[in-house]
Write an enzyme that holds these catalytic residues in place. Structure first.
Site, mmCIF file in Angstrom:
data_model
loop_
_atom_site.group_PDB
_atom_site.id
_atom_site.type_symbol
_atom_site.label_atom_id
_atom_site.label_comp_id
_atom_site.label_asym_id
_atom_site.label_seq_id
_atom_site.Cartn_x
_atom_site.Cartn_y
_atom_site.Cartn_z
ATOM 1 N N ASN A 145 -14.377 82.796 -22.460
ATOM 2 C CA ASN A 145 -15.623 83.245 -22.679
ATOM 3 C C ASN A 145 -16.307 82.150 -23.595
ATOM 4 O O ASN A 145 -15.904 81.327 -23.991
ATOM 5 C CB ASN A 145 -15.512 84.540 -23.215
ATOM 6 N N GLY B 13 -10.964 88.015 -28.656
ATOM 7 C CA GLY B 13 -12.053 87.199 -29.285
ATOM 8 C C GLY B 13 -11.689 86.850 -30.791
ATOM 9 O O GLY B 13 -10.965 87.503 -31.529
ATOM 10 N N HIS C 269 -2.490 68.070 -39.030
ATOM 11 C CA HIS C 269 -2.706 66.955 -40.154
ATOM 12 C C HIS C 269 -1.264 66.861 -40.923
ATOM 13 O O HIS C 269 -0.486 67.787 -40.826
ATOM 14 C CB HIS C 269 -3.703 67.301 -40.906
#
Length: 185
Positions: A85, A142, A115
């Site tokens: 989406n 979402g 990192h």
């Protein structure tokens, strides 16, 4: 024999992310992503031509809504019927495999890069890349965030806003930050 930073990245070793070859690859990805995000929907289709050509693989009916962002593209593999989406970001410094029929909600983020934990390593630009795998028919809600090295099993559900820091078993629902299991089907 000299090992390039790209080869180190692909091998899952520490590499320097500011390397010129890697930057050239990221620029190529940004160009393809720009085309995808800029074309009118009817011209773009499910995946714009330049982005489809860049991807490691995309099954039939795979669809990426705009806007979208990826770091390299060639490490991204989408199964048949995958749906991403709007607003998804995939930092594919390592392979990302998304199984057939899997749905990613808006603004889902997948991060393969980590990192260095030491400040001196971060100052040197050191990263390490870890693959992410999402099984068939999963649903990622979402704004969920999936971190480097995570595998999500077939049929799993990741709740909206969850931060997935470790593997998720098949047919399991996880929610929260960090994501924790709430049901197993």
């Amino acid at each position: 024999m000299t090992t390039s930073e790209r080869m180190k990245m692909a091998a899952g070793e520490w590499y320097i992310c500011s390397d010129d070859e890697l930057e050239d690859l990221r620029v190529a990805a940004r160009d393809a992503v720009f085309e995808h995000n800029s074309l009118p929907p009817r011209q773009r289709g499910n995946i714009a031509p330049a982005l489809r050509a860049l991807l490691g693989g995309a099954g039939e009916r795979a669809r990426i809504e705009a806007p979208f962002h990826c770091a390299y593209g060639f490490n991204l593999f989408l199964g048949d019927g995958v749906f991403l989406n709007a607003g998804c970001t995939i930092l594919d410094t390592a392979p990302v495999h998304i199984g057939k029929g899997t749905l990613l909600g808006p603004n889902v983020q997948i991060y393969c890069a980590e990192h260095h934990r030491e400040a001196s390593g971060r100052l040197a630009g050191l990263e390490i890349a870890k693959a992410v795998t999402i099984g068939d028919n999963a649903w990622i809600g979402g704004s969920a965030v999936i971190l480097a090295g995570v595998s999500i099993g077939e049929g799993a559900i990741v709740g909206a806003g969850a931060v997935v820091t470790r593997d998720v078993a098949a047919n399991t629902t996880v929610v929260g930050n960090p994501a924790r299991m709430v049901t197993r089907r």
